[in-house]
Enzyme design. Structure first.
Site, PDB file in Angstrom:
ATOM      1  N   CYS A 129       0.746  -1.288   0.162  1.00 52.96           N
ATOM      2  CA  CYS A 129      -0.088  -0.164   0.107  1.00 52.96           C
ATOM      3  C   CYS A 129       0.827   1.323   0.066  1.00 52.96           C
ATOM      4  O   CYS A 129       0.538   2.243  -0.627  1.00 52.96           O
ATOM      5  CB  CYS A 129      -0.983  -0.074   1.479  1.00 52.96           C
ATOM      6  N   HIS A 244      -2.889   6.138   4.712  1.00 58.30           N
ATOM      7  CA  HIS A 244      -1.532   6.339   5.088  1.00 58.30           C
ATOM      8  C   HIS A 244      -1.005   7.772   4.424  1.00 58.30           C
ATOM      9  O   HIS A 244      -1.394   8.274   3.502  1.00 58.30           O
ATOM     10  CB  HIS A 244      -0.618   5.148   4.224  1.00 58.30           C
TER      11      HIS A 244
HETATM   12  N1  LIG Z   1      -4.750  -3.597   4.954  1.00 59.53           N
HETATM   13  C1  LIG Z   1      -4.220  -3.025   4.155  1.00 59.53           C
HETATM   14  O1  LIG Z   1      -4.227  -1.696   4.192  1.00 59.53           O
HETATM   15  C2  LIG Z   1      -3.791  -3.539   3.093  1.00 59.53           C
HETATM   16  C3  LIG Z   1      -2.940  -3.351   2.115  1.00 59.53           C
HETATM   17  C4  LIG Z   1      -2.371  -4.080   0.984  1.00 59.53           C
HETATM   18  C5  LIG Z   1      -2.385  -5.276   0.980  1.00 59.53           C
HETATM   19  N2  LIG Z   1      -3.162  -5.693   1.984  1.00 59.53           N
HETATM   20  C6  LIG Z   1      -3.066  -7.193   2.152  1.00 59.53           C
HETATM   21  O2  LIG Z   1      -4.437  -7.797   2.185  1.00 59.53           O
HETATM   22  C7  LIG Z   1      -4.480  -8.981   2.764  1.00 59.53           C
HETATM   23  C8  LIG Z   1      -5.609  -9.035   3.741  1.00 59.53           C
HETATM   24  O3  LIG Z   1      -5.662  -7.530   4.692  1.00 59.53           O
HETATM   25  P1  LIG Z   1      -6.689  -7.327   5.528  1.00 59.53           P
HETATM   26  O4  LIG Z   1      -6.247  -5.902   6.074  1.00 59.53           O
HETATM   27  O5  LIG Z   1      -7.945  -7.240   4.615  1.00 59.53           O
HETATM   28  O6  LIG Z   1      -6.848  -8.329   6.446  1.00 59.53           O
HETATM   29  P2  LIG Z   1      -7.945  -9.071   7.420  1.00 59.53           P
HETATM   30  O7  LIG Z   1      -8.869  -7.755   7.620  1.00 59.53           O
HETATM   31  O8  LIG Z   1      -7.509  -9.387   8.667  1.00 59.53           O
HETATM   32  O9  LIG Z   1      -8.595 -10.051   6.734  1.00 59.53           O
HETATM   33  C9  LIG Z   1      -8.003 -11.257   6.320  1.00 59.53           C
HETATM   34  C10 LIG Z   1      -8.740 -12.155   5.400  1.00 59.53           C
HETATM   35  O10 LIG Z   1      -8.336 -13.317   5.096  1.00 59.53           O
HETATM   36  C11 LIG Z   1      -8.923 -14.439   5.389  1.00 59.53           C
HETATM   37  N3  LIG Z   1      -8.118 -15.681   5.754  1.00 59.53           N
HETATM   38  C12 LIG Z   1      -7.106 -15.477   6.796  1.00 59.53           C
HETATM   39  N4  LIG Z   1      -6.625 -16.962   6.955  1.00 59.53           N
HETATM   40  C13 LIG Z   1      -7.131 -17.520   6.022  1.00 59.53           C
HETATM   41  C14 LIG Z   1      -6.868 -19.052   5.368  1.00 59.53           C
HETATM   42  N5  LIG Z   1      -5.917 -19.667   5.936  1.00 59.53           N
HETATM   43  N6  LIG Z   1      -7.738 -19.139   4.370  1.00 59.53           N
HETATM   44  C15 LIG Z   1      -8.571 -18.460   3.471  1.00 59.53           C
HETATM   45  N7  LIG Z   1      -8.886 -17.104   3.971  1.00 59.53           N
HETATM   46  C16 LIG Z   1      -8.125 -16.757   5.184  1.00 59.53           C
HETATM   47  C17 LIG Z   1      -9.734 -13.889   6.417  1.00 59.53           C
HETATM   48  O11 LIG Z   1     -10.976 -14.918   6.805  1.00 59.53           O
HETATM   49  P3  LIG Z   1     -11.702 -15.132   8.236  1.00 59.53           P
HETATM   50  O12 LIG Z   1     -12.474 -13.645   8.401  1.00 59.53           O
HETATM   51  O13 LIG Z   1     -12.561 -16.437   7.905  1.00 59.53           O
HETATM   52  O14 LIG Z   1     -10.610 -14.894   9.279  1.00 59.53           O
HETATM   53  C18 LIG Z   1     -10.061 -12.511   6.117  1.00 59.53           C
HETATM   54  O15 LIG Z   1     -11.118 -12.679   5.200  1.00 59.53           O
HETATM   55  C19 LIG Z   1      -2.969  -9.108   3.360  1.00 59.53           C
HETATM   56  O16 LIG Z   1      -2.429  -9.967   2.652  1.00 59.53           O
HETATM   57  C20 LIG Z   1      -2.350  -7.738   3.452  1.00 59.53           C
HETATM   58  O17 LIG Z   1      -1.033  -7.815   3.438  1.00 59.53           O
HETATM   59  C21 LIG Z   1      -3.564  -5.267   2.948  1.00 59.53           C
END
Ligand SMILES: NC(=O)c1ccc[n+]([C@@H]2O[C@H](COP(=O)([O-])OP(=O)(O)OC[C@H]3O[C@@H](n4cnc5c(N)ncnc54)[C@H](OP(=O)(O)O)[C@@H]3O)[C@@H](O)[C@H]2O)c1
Length: 344
Positions: A129, A244
């Site tokens: 990001c 950010h």
């Molecule tokens: N947040 C940001 O600003 C941002 C920016 C760029 C990239 N990202 C990337 O995007 C991803 C998610 O970020 P987020 O902020 O959305 O995280 P989050 O709110 O913690 O959500 C995580 C998601 O992944 C799922 N998950 C976790 N373990 C899993 C598994 N073993 N199999 C299938 N699904 C699984 C979770 O499902 P459950 O609800 O069932 O646990 C939930 O849907 C990460 O890789 C992060 O690095 C995030």
């Protein structure tokens, strides 16, 4: 599947912060879908989301028959399941850091290097990001004046760490304001409420930079296609819920005045310039949150260097920093006929 029928799209990580925004954007932006299937962990399987979609678990059977899969479920899920989706016929756009630096995997920002999609082999990576928002603002500068060196300090929101970190900031803040002891830190090494942590990401053994800082350095060079750009990065986590902010010092290879940079950025796709310090107009996280653009302001000459400028760059890390770019990449893939096509 022809695009006129719409695509069958998997959203992996659909219950998370990025996945939730992604589901909304696919609808809002009118991406041609025949069916959207949300996936998450076993914990959420069977859960009904807003709009009636039911969360599926990832299995060899459930992943069959997709044209496109957009992942935001962390690196280990992408590592295991993205190749399986590709094997089953889908193109994958992945938000995690798992594949970004692979030579075979294009790392793409829609306004910056969309041509990198043309030779894809099934997996396409969405950048980190902090890198994403910065390169959208740097690309027009690079095209005109080249970039010699960047000195970056980030002020990163807790939503970048996931939903649990947002809950932690809010519960610590509530406790402190009520005069109680805050809950112990879990998402970070120290209390995040009323604090600033010079520790965004994690330290690999023996490395004095965090992985977040390494991503900024390496991903910026890959996306801008210039490994010679020198980059210094300090990534700081601040008690902001979403959006950010970045202070970026840009040393150019040819002279560029602040006025010229302002003009270039005003014309740049995906950028909004907010730069009237006298009128207290500059980008701020609370205003960027919920919007898709990258906001740039405080554009000024570095008094310590004739050929360097200082910029303040702000964007919504869940939208342009993640979900919006992923959906924009899906749109470019569709426009170029690249869904269902790949280089062997
Ligand atoms: N947040 C940001 O600003 C941002 C920016 C760029 C990239 N990202 C990337 O995007 C991803 C998610 O970020 P987020 O902020 O959305 O995280 P989050 O709110 O913690 O959500 C995580 C998601 O992944 C799922 N998950 C976790 N373990 C899993 C598994 N073993 N199999 C299938 N699904 C699984 C979770 O499902 P459950 O609800 O069932 O646990 C939930 O849907 C990460 O890789 C992060 O690095 C995030």
């Amino acid at each position: 599947m022809t695009s006129s029928d719409g695509y069958r799209v998997a959203v992996v990580g659909a219950t998370g912060q990025v996945g939730t925004v992604m589901l909304g954007l696919l609808r809002e932006r009118g991406f041609p879908v025949r069916e959207i299937v949300p996936f998450a962990s076993e914990r959420s399987a069977g859960r009904e989301l807003d709009g009636g979609l039911v969360v599926q678990p990832l299995t060899d059977e459930t992943i069959r028959g997709f044209d496109l899969a957009i992942f935001s479920a962390g690196g280990s899920t992408s590592g295991e399941w993205a190749p399986r989706f590709v094997e089953a016929g889908a193109v994958v756009v992945d938000n995690s850091s798992k594949w970004r630096m692979n030579d075979d995997v294009p790392l793409v920002v829609s306004e910056v290097n969309p041509d990198a999609l043309d030779g894809h082999r099934g997996i396409i990576a969405n950048p980190n990001c902090s890198t994403m928002q910065m390169v959208v603002a740097l690309k027009p500068i690079q095209e005109v004046a080249g970039i010699e060196r960047l000195v970056i300090s980030t002020y990163q929101a807790v939503s970048g760490t996931g939903k649990k970190a947002v809950d932690e900031l809010l519960s610590q803040s509530r406790a402190i304001l009520a005069g109680d002891a805050p809950p112990e830190p879990r998402s970070y090494a120290h209390q995040i409420a009323f604090n600033a942590l010079p520790h965004a990401g994690s330290f690999a053994p023996g490395d004095d930079h965090t992985d977040e800082e390494r991503k900024l350095i390496n991903e910026t060079r890959k996306i801008l296609g210039d490994p010679s750009i020198r980059v210094s990065a300090t990534c700081v986590r601040v008690p902001v819920v979403n959006g950010h902010s970045e202070s970026v010092n840009v040393e150019t290879r040819a002279p560029l005045s602040p006025d010229e940079a302002r003009e270039l950025l005003r014309d740049a796709p995906g950028v909004t310039v907010l730069d009237d310090p006298d009128g207290t107009s500059y980008p701020m996280a609370i205003e960027a949150s919920g919007r898709d653009d990258v906001f740039v302001g405080r554009i000024r000459r570095d008094p310590g260097h004739d050929q360097a400028l200082d910029l303040w760059i702000v964007s919504d890390n869940l939208r342009k920093g993640a979900a919006t770019n992923a959906v924009q990449l899906a749109e470019v893939l569709h426009e170029r006929g690249l869904i269902g096509a790949r280089v062997a």
